[in-house]
Design a protein around this motif. Sequence first.
Motif, PDB file in Angstrom:
ATOM      1  N   TRP A  54       0.810  -1.227   0.000  1.00 63.44           N
ATOM      2  CA  TRP A  54       0.000   0.000   0.000  1.00 63.44           C
ATOM      3  C   TRP A  54       0.839   1.269   0.000  1.00 63.44           C
ATOM      4  CZ3 TRP A  54      -0.720  -3.850   3.710  1.00 63.44           C
ATOM      5  CH2 TRP A  54      -0.032  -3.662   4.912  1.00 63.44           C
ATOM      6  N   ASP A  55       2.156   1.161   0.078  1.00 61.99           N
ATOM      7  CA  ASP A  55       3.010   2.342  -0.077  1.00 61.99           C
ATOM      8  C   ASP A  55       2.938   2.821  -1.520  1.00 61.99           C
ATOM      9  OD1 ASP A  55       4.007   2.400   2.504  1.00 61.99           O
ATOM     10  OD2 ASP A  55       5.838   1.318   2.010  1.00 61.99           O
ATOM     11  N   THR A  56       3.221   4.102  -1.701  1.00 61.63           N
ATOM     12  CA  THR A  56       3.404   4.592  -3.059  1.00 61.63           C
ATOM     13  C   THR A  56       4.812   4.212  -3.503  1.00 61.63           C
ATOM     14  OG1 THR A  56       4.303   6.742  -2.398  1.00 61.63           O
ATOM     15  CG2 THR A  56       1.886   6.575  -2.630  1.00 61.63           C
ATOM     16  N   ILE A  57       5.054   4.327  -4.791  1.00 61.33           N
ATOM     17  CA  ILE A  57       6.397   4.034  -5.304  1.00 61.33           C
ATOM     18  C   ILE A  57       7.410   4.965  -4.638  1.00 61.33           C
ATOM     19  CG2 ILE A  57       7.851   4.023  -7.367  1.00 61.33           C
ATOM     20  CD1 ILE A  57       5.203   3.463  -8.958  1.00 61.33           C
ATOM     21  N   GLU A  58       7.052   6.230  -4.509  1.00 59.56           N
ATOM     22  CA  GLU A  58       7.963   7.193  -3.894  1.00 59.56           C
ATOM     23  C   GLU A  58       8.228   6.854  -2.432  1.00 59.56           C
ATOM     24  OE1 GLU A  58       8.641  11.984  -3.398  1.00 59.56           O
ATOM     25  OE2 GLU A  58       6.646  11.274  -3.945  1.00 59.56           O
ATOM     26  N   GLU A  59       7.195   6.514  -1.683  1.00 58.37           N
ATOM     27  CA  GLU A  59       7.385   6.163  -0.267  1.00 58.37           C
ATOM     28  C   GLU A  59       8.307   4.959  -0.126  1.00 58.37           C
ATOM     29  OE1 GLU A  59       3.027   7.586   1.467  1.00 58.37           O
ATOM     30  OE2 GLU A  59       3.262   5.551   0.665  1.00 58.37           O
ATOM     31  N   ALA A  60       8.099   3.953  -0.944  1.00 58.50           N
ATOM     32  CA  ALA A  60       8.934   2.754  -0.880  1.00 58.50           C
ATOM     33  C   ALA A  60      10.385   3.076  -1.237  1.00 58.50           C
ATOM     34  CB  ALA A  60       8.381   1.684  -1.811  1.00 58.50           C
ATOM     35  N   ALA A  61      10.574   3.931  -2.237  1.00 57.27           N
ATOM     36  CA  ALA A  61      11.927   4.314  -2.637  1.00 57.27           C
ATOM     37  C   ALA A  61      12.612   5.134  -1.538  1.00 57.27           C
ATOM     38  CB  ALA A  61      11.887   5.107  -3.939  1.00 57.27           C
ATOM     39  N   ARG A  62      11.883   6.029  -0.911  1.00 55.06           N
ATOM     40  CA  ARG A  62      12.469   6.843   0.167  1.00 55.06           C
ATOM     41  C   ARG A  62      12.882   5.981   1.358  1.00 55.06           C
ATOM     42  NH1 ARG A  62      12.737  11.836  -1.146  1.00 55.06           N
ATOM     43  NH2 ARG A  62      11.199  12.817  -2.495  1.00 55.06           N
ATOM     44  N   LEU A  63      12.139   4.907   1.610  1.00 56.62           N
ATOM     45  CA  LEU A  63      12.512   3.993   2.689  1.00 56.62           C
ATOM     46  C   LEU A  63      13.862   3.336   2.422  1.00 56.62           C
ATOM     47  CD1 LEU A  63       9.089   2.278   3.461  1.00 56.62           C
ATOM     48  CD2 LEU A  63      10.365   3.824   4.957  1.00 56.62           C
ATOM     49  N   LYS A  64      14.266   3.296   1.173  1.00 51.18           N
ATOM     50  CA  LYS A  64      15.567   2.741   0.776  1.00 51.18           C
ATOM     51  C   LYS A  64      16.577   3.849   0.492  1.00 51.18           C
ATOM     52  CE  LYS A  64      14.259  -1.466   1.093  1.00 51.18           C
ATOM     53  NZ  LYS A  64      14.811  -2.328   2.124  1.00 51.18           N
ATOM     54  N   ASN A  65      16.264   5.061   0.947  1.00 46.54           N
ATOM     55  CA  ASN A  65      17.163   6.218   0.826  1.00 46.54           C
ATOM     56  C   ASN A  65      17.465   6.619  -0.616  1.00 46.54           C
ATOM     57  OD1 ASN A  65      17.453   6.596   3.663  1.00 46.54           O
ATOM     58  ND2 ASN A  65      18.804   4.820   3.683  1.00 46.54           N
ATOM     59  N   TYR A  66      16.494   6.452  -1.500  1.00 47.56           N
ATOM     60  CA  TYR A  66      16.660   6.915  -2.874  1.00 47.56           C
ATOM     61  C   TYR A  66      16.627   8.438  -2.895  1.00 47.56           C
ATOM     62  CZ  TYR A  66      16.113   2.469  -5.381  1.00 47.56           C
ATOM     63  OH  TYR A  66      16.299   1.226  -5.910  1.00 47.56           O
ATOM     64  N   SER A  67      17.488   9.034  -3.705  1.00 50.86           N
ATOM     65  CA  SER A  67      17.500  10.484  -3.894  1.00 50.86           C
ATOM     66  C   SER A  67      16.394  10.879  -4.872  1.00 50.86           C
ATOM     67  CB  SER A  67      18.855  10.925  -4.454  1.00 50.86           C
ATOM     68  OG  SER A  67      18.997  10.445  -5.785  1.00 50.86           O
TER      69      SER A  67
END
Length: 69
Positions: free
Chosen positions: A41-54
Amino acid sequence: MADTPITRDMKIEQLVELKPDAVGYLFHKNIRCIRCGEPVWDTIEEAARLKNYSESDIDELIDDLNRLS
């Protein structure tokens, strides 16, 4: 539906419905996904930020996802 653009605020569940190949792509990018048994249920952006994506990493991720067939 096939022409639906992939955006940062799209839920992972919706992404996978549109592009099933995204599961493998996200797995290789170390982003949680259905295959990993994590919530979708995370957005793509939320999931990426959890992995410290810039910001630029997220932009590249979205571009890649939009190119998947």
